[in-house]
Design a protein around this motif. Structure first.
Motif, short mmCIF file in Angstrom:
data_model
loop_
_atom_site.label_atom_id
_atom_site.label_comp_id
_atom_site.label_asym_id
_atom_site.label_seq_id
_atom_site.Cartn_x
_atom_site.Cartn_y
_atom_site.Cartn_z
N CYS A 64 127.10 -28.56 55.83
CA CYS A 64 125.96 -27.75 56.25
C CYS A 64 126.19 -27.40 57.75
CB CYS A 64 124.60 -28.55 56.06
SG CYS A 64 124.42 -29.87 57.26
N ASP A 65 127.30 -27.53 58.28
CA ASP A 65 127.56 -27.30 59.81
C ASP A 65 127.52 -25.67 59.75
OD1 ASP A 65 129.31 -28.12 62.35
OD2 ASP A 65 130.17 -26.44 61.25
N SER A 66 127.17 -25.07 60.81
CA SER A 66 126.78 -23.69 60.78
C SER A 66 128.52 -23.11 61.01
CB SER A 66 126.08 -23.27 61.97
OG SER A 66 126.42 -24.00 63.29
N GLY A 67 129.43 -23.84 61.48
CA GLY A 67 130.69 -23.15 61.37
C GLY A 67 131.07 -23.03 60.03
N ALA A 68 131.06 -24.00 59.15
CA ALA A 68 131.16 -24.08 57.62
C ALA A 68 130.36 -23.18 56.95
CB ALA A 68 131.26 -25.42 56.94
N ILE A 69 129.13 -22.66 57.41
CA ILE A 69 128.19 -21.84 56.58
C ILE A 69 128.90 -20.64 57.07
CG2 ILE A 69 126.13 -20.98 56.56
CD1 ILE A 69 125.01 -23.66 56.88
N ALA A 70 129.27 -20.32 58.22
CA ALA A 70 129.61 -18.88 58.65
C ALA A 70 130.91 -18.56 57.70
CB ALA A 70 130.01 -18.93 60.03
N LEU A 71 131.57 -19.76 57.49
CA LEU A 71 132.94 -19.54 56.38
C LEU A 71 132.64 -19.51 54.93
CD1 LEU A 71 135.10 -21.62 58.57
CD2 LEU A 71 135.45 -18.99 58.35
N GLY A 72 131.10 -19.65 54.65
CA GLY A 72 130.97 -19.49 53.12
C GLY A 72 130.52 -20.72 52.57
N ALA A 73 130.01 -21.90 53.34
CA ALA A 73 129.73 -23.12 52.74
C ALA A 73 128.38 -23.20 51.81
CB ALA A 73 129.58 -24.09 53.73
N GLU A 74 127.45 -22.43 52.22
CA GLU A 74 126.03 -22.18 51.38
C GLU A 74 126.62 -21.61 50.25
OE1 GLU A 74 123.95 -23.33 53.75
OE2 GLU A 74 122.71 -23.61 51.94
N LYS A 75 127.15 -20.59 50.08
CA LYS A 75 127.63 -19.85 48.69
C LYS A 75 128.39 -20.89 48.08
CE LYS A 75 127.58 -15.21 50.33
NZ LYS A 75 128.19 -14.46 51.23
N VAL A 76 129.35 -21.66 48.40
CA VAL A 76 130.17 -22.58 47.53
C VAL A 76 128.97 -23.74 47.12
CG1 VAL A 76 131.81 -24.51 47.74
CG2 VAL A 76 132.18 -22.26 48.77
N ALA A 77 128.22 -24.25 47.96
CA ALA A 77 127.24 -25.20 47.42
C ALA A 77 126.45 -24.50 46.36
CB ALA A 77 126.33 -25.56 48.67
N LYS A 78 125.96 -23.49 46.44
CA LYS A 78 125.21 -22.61 45.59
C LYS A 78 126.20 -22.58 44.17
CE LYS A 78 121.40 -20.59 47.57
NZ LYS A 78 121.70 -20.53 49.10
N ALA A 79 127.26 -22.08 44.37
CA ALA A 79 128.11 -21.99 43.09
C ALA A 79 128.26 -23.18 42.47
CB ALA A 79 129.61 -21.39 43.41
N ILE A 80 128.57 -24.13 43.05
CA ILE A 80 128.63 -25.69 42.56
C ILE A 80 127.73 -26.02 41.62
CG2 ILE A 80 129.10 -28.14 42.94
CD1 ILE A 80 130.97 -27.26 45.34
N GLU A 81 126.38 -25.80 42.37
CA GLU A 81 125.19 -26.26 41.86
C GLU A 81 124.91 -25.35 40.33
OE1 GLU A 81 121.90 -25.95 44.66
OE2 GLU A 81 120.48 -25.91 43.12
N ALA A 82 125.32 -24.21 40.63
CA ALA A 82 125.19 -23.33 39.29
C ALA A 82 126.18 -23.99 38.34
CB ALA A 82 125.23 -21.90 39.41
N GLU A 83 127.20 -24.18 38.78
CA GLU A 83 128.20 -24.60 37.78
C GLU A 83 127.60 -25.80 37.04
OE1 GLU A 83 130.32 -22.36 36.98
OE2 GLU A 83 131.56 -23.74 35.64
N LEU A 84 127.33 -26.77 37.80
CA LEU A 84 126.70 -28.23 37.33
C LEU A 84 125.79 -27.90 36.29
CD1 LEU A 84 126.50 -30.16 40.63
CD2 LEU A 84 128.04 -30.62 38.93
N LYS A 85 124.90 -26.96 36.41
CA LYS A 85 123.83 -26.78 35.73
C LYS A 85 124.29 -26.15 34.25
CE LYS A 85 119.10 -24.94 36.37
NZ LYS A 85 118.51 -23.86 37.01
N GLU A 86 125.24 -25.29 34.39
CA GLU A 86 125.58 -24.46 33.24
C GLU A 86 126.69 -25.52 32.55
OE1 GLU A 86 127.42 -20.56 34.03
OE2 GLU A 86 129.15 -20.99 32.22
N ARG A 87 127.14 -26.55 33.09
CA ARG A 87 128.24 -27.31 32.34
C ARG A 87 127.25 -28.63 31.84
NH1 ARG A 87 134.06 -26.75 33.26
NH2 ARG A 87 134.27 -24.88 34.29
N GLY A 88 125.92 -28.71 32.05
CA GLY A 88 124.89 -29.88 32.06
C GLY A 88 125.71 -30.96 32.49
N VAL A 89 126.40 -30.87 33.77
CA VAL A 89 126.83 -32.12 34.27
C VAL A 89 125.78 -32.62 35.49
CG1 VAL A 89 128.72 -33.03 35.63
CG2 VAL A 89 129.30 -31.57 33.79
N GLU A 90 125.69 -34.05 35.66
CA GLU A 90 125.04 -34.51 36.65
C GLU A 90 125.70 -34.72 37.94
OE1 GLU A 90 121.51 -37.75 37.44
OE2 GLU A 90 122.45 -37.61 35.41
#
Ligand SMILES: Cc1cc2nc3c(=O)[nH]c(=O)nc-3n(C[C@H](O)[C@H](O)[C@H](O)COP(=O)(O)O)c2cc1C
Ligand code: SF4
Length: 518
Positions: free
Chosen positions: A9-35
């Protein structure tokens, strides 16, 4: 146990896209029904690998580097929750060469866990230094810090223990600890990284400083450009207060210490300690004449310790493992470790904590991997906008305060900016003078007038007007600024200018010759 996925969640990592990656992982977990639990950790500091996603497996953590949201589906297909292979796979984070080569004392925990988990902080040795300190006499704490050899990481390299002793020995019913988190130097991000990635280590260091000197109140002055650091520090202070790390009885002892976060309004000179104190008091950020030293008459006229973030964040490990342990690292009078921040035109940009003593060449070529453009390195500016430019011929200089000073340079806050052979050093020299003219607080003439004259004269030189006279005038101006300025803004601007002239004379040839040479 449900799998844990770490996304910084570091702002340097966020500047490089970490927020979008976290959201994509969250969505993928939901879609696959994986906890799975997504933990937002700080950054370990290898920005060339951010967003660096890690997964905790039964064989330890496995890292995946430079992850993009578009990689997420295929990461799941490759079984990344159990450490499966993928084009982004990097293996165990500790084995990645950039991390394996480091000696992490101050940044030991940074990037590993949720920065706001006090339990995680404690589980990795956090609060042991403070625990030791509350059981000690103030003079013994000061002695331990002095014996460790710790010197201020803000730039001047002044011994931290000696500064603390002055405050301890100055009797007053009110004293302050001020943490300088203005971090204005180019190529520097160590303060930001630790405030966002391991805020409790700074809080612990400040509490120790308070107990050691008899100060019960602290302020962290953070630059306004660091909103993530401000938010993390505010939350961490509230958590620490609730847990009794801060307050009237620090860790249940008779010592009281509390602190607040303050946000600067945005001026390079407000990183200079007396300007910072004026700014904290609600005044304009103008440099104060010394004496009196801030240690004797600082914030609101009271004895004040003013230290850089990294100086204070290095104290807990000293109080935990002892002065001798810390002092054992380093060379000459530069003891311990230093978080070198590698930036500019470089392949492997990031924060590299190591004992003092690596040569500049090792840092740039081996750790940094040379330029990102693949062209030859021409110059490296060390120590921020007021630091000297080093040519390749000086790459054997060890990272040490005295060794850099011997070669008319400075370590400063340990930020290094790499330039390839397309850099025009006359333009860089002009930039230094212009920077000084813009950022000058205006209090003294050599800096206020000298920097503006410097810009004009370098412009004349670039245009080929009276080149010899112009060069002599720039040198003369630099001398006046170096020896006549009230603070290091005017006093150190000559370093980038004169080092450019000395080491890259071809770039200062009269314009027609320069054009012909190109
Ligand atoms: C123009 C100027 C800017 C400075 N900026 C910073 C800064 O951003 N952060 C910092 O810690 N020190 C900065 N310093 C150095 C501080 O004046 C001071 O030396 C430092 O905060 C002391 O802490 P330390 O002993 O822990 O290094 C700056 C100095 C000057 C002259
Ligand atoms: S050197 Fe520049 S910034 Fe420093 S006191 Fe003088 S005018 Fe102000």
């Amino acid at each position: 146990m449900i799998p844990r996925i770490y996304v910084p969640c570091d702002s340097g990592a966020i500047a490089l896209g970490a927020e979008k990656v976290a959201k994509a992982i969250e969505a993928e977990l939901k879609e696959r029904g994986v906890e799975a639990k997504i933990v937002r950790n700080g950054s370990r500091g290898a920005y060339f690998l951010e967003p660096l996603v890690e997964v905790a497996t039964d064989k330890g953590r496995v890292a995946y580097g430079s992850v993009k949201p578009s990689d997420v589906k295929s990461l799941f297909d490759s079984g990344f929750l159990t450490g499966g292979h993928h084009k982004r796979w990097l293996g165990a984070p500790d084995k990645i060469p950039f991390f394996a080569k480091q000696t992490r004392l101050t940044f030991a925990r940074c990037g590993i866990n949720d920065p706001l988990s006090l339990d995680a902080y404690k589980s990795l040795g956090g609060l042991r230094g403070l625990q030791n300190a509350v059981a000690m006499a103030p003079a013994d704490i000061v002695k331990q810090v002095t014996e460790s050899g710790l010197r201020g990481r803000g730039g001047a390299g002044f011994p931290t223990g000696i500064k603390w002793k002055t405050v301890l020995d100055t009797a007053d019913e009110r004293k302050y600890i001020v943490c300088n988190a203005d971090e204005g130097d180019s190529a520097t991000f160590a303060d930001r990284m630790i405030m966002e990635g391991d805020p409790f280590v700074l809080i612990e260091g400040m509490a120790i400083a308070g107990i050691a000197t008899g100060a019960s109140k602290g302020f962290v002055y953070i630059r306004s450009e660091y909103p993530h650091a401000v938010a993390t520090m505010n939350k961490a202070v509230a958590i620490a207060r609730k847990a009794g790390v801060l307050g009237v009885n620090v860790l249940g002892s008779a010592n009281g210490f509390d602190m607040e976060i303050r946000v600067g309004a945005g001026a390079y000179v407000c990183g200079e300690e007396t300007s910072l104190l004026n700014s904290l008091e609600g005044k304009r950020g103008v440099v104060r004449a010394k004496p009196p030293l801030p240690a004797i008459q600082g914030l609101f006229g009271k004895p004040t310790v003013i230290n850089n973030v990294i100086s204070l964040a290095s104290v807990p490990v000293i109080m935990d493992k002892g002065a001798a342990f810390y002092k054992d690292f380093g060379m000459g009078r530069s003891r311990g470790t230093i978080p070198i921040q590698i930036a500019g035109n470089v392949k492997h940009g990031g924060l590299f904590e190591t004992a003092f003593g690596l040569t500049l060449g090792e840092i740039v070529d081996e750790i940094g991997g040379g330029t990102a453009t693949g062209r030859p390195v021409k110059a490296v500016q060390v120590g921020g906008p007021l630091g000297a430019y080093f040519p390749r011929a000086l790459f054997d200089t060890p990272f040490d305060y005295e060794e850099f000073a011997k070669r008319d340079g400075l370590i400063g806050h340990a930020g290094i900016t790499v330039f390839d052979d397309t850099a025009d050093m006359l333009k860089q020299a002009r930039f230094a003078m212009e920077f000084c003219a813009i950022e000058s607080c205006g209090k003294c003439t050599p800096c206020r007038i000298g920097s503006t004259r410097g810009v004009e004269t370098l412009d004349k030189l670039a245009a080929g007007i009276e080149p010899e006279k112009s060069l002599a005038l720039v040198t003369d101006l630099c001398n006046t600024m170096k020896f006549g300025s009230l603070c290091a803004l005017g006093g150190f601007t000559p370093y980038p200018v004169m080092s450019s002239i000395t080491h890259f004379p071809d770039d200062f040839k009269p314009a027609p010759q320069r054009v012909a040479a190109e």
